[in-house]
Design a protein around this motif. Structure first.
Motif, PDB file in Angstrom:
ATOM      1  N   UNK A  17     -28.071  11.213  34.467  1.00  0.00           N
ATOM      2  CA  UNK A  17     -28.635   9.884  34.306  1.00  0.00           C
ATOM      3  C   UNK A  17     -29.731   9.913  33.247  1.00  0.00           C
ATOM      4  N   UNK A  18     -29.810   8.888  32.412  1.00  0.00           N
ATOM      5  CA  UNK A  18     -30.788   8.817  31.338  1.00  0.00           C
ATOM      6  C   UNK A  18     -32.150   8.426  31.890  1.00  0.00           C
ATOM      7  N   UNK A  19     -33.176   9.027  31.321  1.00  0.00           N
ATOM      8  CA  UNK A  19     -34.552   8.692  31.656  1.00  0.00           C
ATOM      9  C   UNK A  19     -35.155   7.930  30.491  1.00  0.00           C
ATOM     10  N   UNK A  20     -36.016   6.957  30.794  1.00  0.00           N
ATOM     11  CA  UNK A  20     -36.694   6.190  29.761  1.00  0.00           C
ATOM     12  C   UNK A  20     -38.166   6.541  29.765  1.00  0.00           C
ATOM     13  N   UNK A  21     -38.723   6.775  28.577  1.00  0.00           N
ATOM     14  CA  UNK A  21     -40.141   7.060  28.401  1.00  0.00           C
ATOM     15  C   UNK A  21     -40.688   6.116  27.345  1.00  0.00           C
ATOM     16  N   UNK A  22     -41.959   5.749  27.505  1.00  0.00           N
ATOM     17  CA  UNK A  22     -42.621   4.871  26.547  1.00  0.00           C
ATOM     18  C   UNK A  22     -44.004   5.419  26.250  1.00  0.00           C
ATOM     19  N   UNK A  23     -44.375   5.338  24.977  1.00  0.00           N
ATOM     20  CA  UNK A  23     -45.688   5.800  24.549  1.00  0.00           C
ATOM     21  C   UNK A  23     -46.137   4.951  23.364  1.00  0.00           C
ATOM     22  N   UNK A  24     -47.448   4.757  23.205  1.00  0.00           N
ATOM     23  CA  UNK A  24     -47.973   3.937  22.105  1.00  0.00           C
ATOM     24  C   UNK A  24     -49.046   4.687  21.335  1.00  0.00           C
ATOM     25  N   UNK A  25     -49.237   4.246  20.076  1.00  0.00           N
ATOM     26  CA  UNK A  25     -50.286   4.808  19.228  1.00  0.00           C
ATOM     27  C   UNK A  25     -50.782   3.697  18.310  1.00  0.00           C
ATOM     28  N   UNK A  26     -52.047   3.760  17.930  1.00  0.00           N
ATOM     29  CA  UNK A  26     -52.650   2.797  17.009  1.00  0.00           C
ATOM     30  C   UNK A  26     -52.611   3.395  15.598  1.00  0.00           C
ATOM     31  N   UNK A  27     -52.105   2.639  14.636  1.00  0.00           N
ATOM     32  CA  UNK A  27     -51.989   3.108  13.257  1.00  0.00           C
ATOM     33  C   UNK A  27     -52.867   2.239  12.367  1.00  0.00           C
ATOM     34  N   UNK A  28     -53.639   2.884  11.493  1.00  0.00           N
ATOM     35  CA  UNK A  28     -54.537   2.179  10.576  1.00  0.00           C
ATOM     36  C   UNK A  28     -53.758   1.687   9.358  1.00  0.00           C
ATOM     37  N   UNK A  47     -30.954   6.054  23.185  1.00  0.00           N
ATOM     38  CA  UNK A  47     -31.314   4.681  22.856  1.00  0.00           C
ATOM     39  C   UNK A  47     -32.819   4.642  22.698  1.00  0.00           C
ATOM     40  N   UNK A  48     -33.281   3.812  21.785  1.00  0.00           N
ATOM     41  CA  UNK A  48     -34.724   3.735  21.617  1.00  0.00           C
ATOM     42  C   UNK A  48     -35.134   2.552  20.782  1.00  0.00           C
ATOM     43  N   UNK A 107     -37.917   5.548  24.442  1.00  0.00           N
ATOM     44  CA  UNK A 107     -36.802   6.458  24.239  1.00  0.00           C
ATOM     45  C   UNK A 107     -36.070   6.671  25.553  1.00  0.00           C
ATOM     46  N   UNK A 108     -34.745   6.556  25.503  1.00  0.00           N
ATOM     47  CA  UNK A 108     -33.897   6.829  26.652  1.00  0.00           C
ATOM     48  C   UNK A 108     -32.892   7.887  26.223  1.00  0.00           C
ATOM     49  N   UNK A 109     -32.939   9.032  26.888  1.00  0.00           N
ATOM     50  CA  UNK A 109     -32.103  10.163  26.501  1.00  0.00           C
ATOM     51  C   UNK A 109     -31.366  10.706  27.717  1.00  0.00           C
ATOM     52  N   UNK A 110     -30.089  11.015  27.509  1.00  0.00           N
ATOM     53  CA  UNK A 110     -29.322  11.758  28.500  1.00  0.00           C
ATOM     54  C   UNK A 110     -28.675  12.917  27.761  1.00  0.00           C
ATOM     55  N   UNK A 111     -29.024  14.122  28.170  1.00  0.00           N
ATOM     56  CA  UNK A 111     -28.546  15.313  27.482  1.00  0.00           C
ATOM     57  C   UNK A 111     -27.219  15.794  28.048  1.00  0.00           C
ATOM     58  N   UNK A 112     -26.477  16.517  27.232  1.00  0.00           N
ATOM     59  CA  UNK A 112     -25.225  17.147  27.658  1.00  0.00           C
ATOM     60  C   UNK A 112     -25.476  18.457  28.388  1.00  0.00           C
ATOM     61  N   UNK A 167     -37.502  18.427  31.399  1.00  0.00           N
ATOM     62  CA  UNK A 167     -36.994  17.318  30.600  1.00  0.00           C
ATOM     63  C   UNK A 167     -38.116  16.334  30.270  1.00  0.00           C
ATOM     64  N   UNK A 168     -38.930  15.992  31.266  1.00  0.00           N
ATOM     65  CA  UNK A 168     -40.050  15.072  31.026  1.00  0.00           C
ATOM     66  C   UNK A 168     -41.050  15.673  30.047  1.00  0.00           C
TER      67      UNK A 168
END
Length: 150
Positions: free
Chosen positions: A1-12, A93-94, A112-117, A125-126
């Motif tokens: 099963x695919x896991x979804x992760x989200x992360x943010x960053x501020x760019x100047x 997917x991302x 990002x949502x990734x499911x590996x083979x 994985x996390x």
């Protein structure tokens, strides 16, 4: 099963400057360490990449895969999905969601949502996903900000 992760960053930099770097796929190997080769296979009528082939080598994770891209009209969202399973990935997917902070900076949210083979324990994985996202966002930030200052 695919896991979804989200992360943010501020760019100047402005949203347009961030989007320009994200959409300049052939130059990824100049600033994204794991990217060994990037090739635009198909373009939309407006010139934006529709399908892009990536060859990556991040130590134990080496792969060759093709992503299909879609863009919001104002480039505030750039999303992708894996065209076909690769050696390492069943699903990839991302998206980048870009938000203009109104002060000359842009918040970049990477999902990002990734499911590996290959089998991988959840904890590892996390940790791998976090490392991939940290690296991707930090390399993007460094590239955009270096070009914005130039």
């Amino acid at each position: 099963m695919a896991d979804t992760s989200t992360q943010s960053i501020q760019v100047q930099a402005s949203l347009d400057q961030v989007a320009a770097v994200i959409c300049d796929f052939p130059r990824y190997p100049e600033w994204a360490d794991a990217m060994k080769q990037v090739e635009v296979l198909e373009e939309y009528e407006d010139g934006y990449a529709a399908q892009v082939r990536f060859v990556i080598d991040a130590g134990p994770l080496a792969d060759d895969y093709t992503l299909e891209y879609a863009y919001a009209e104002d480039l505030s969202r750039i999303e992708w999905h894996l065209v076909a399973p690769s050696k390492m990935q069943k699903t990839l997917d991302g998206s980048y969601d870009l938000t203009d902070a109104g002060d000359g900076t842009t918040t970049v949210t990477y999902t990002l949502e990734v499911e590996l083979n290959i089998g991988m324990l959840g904890m590892f994985k996390r940790k791998a996903e976090k490392m991939i996202m940290d690296t991707a966002l930090k390399e993007l930030k460094r590239r955009v900000e270096s070009l914005a200052r130039a």
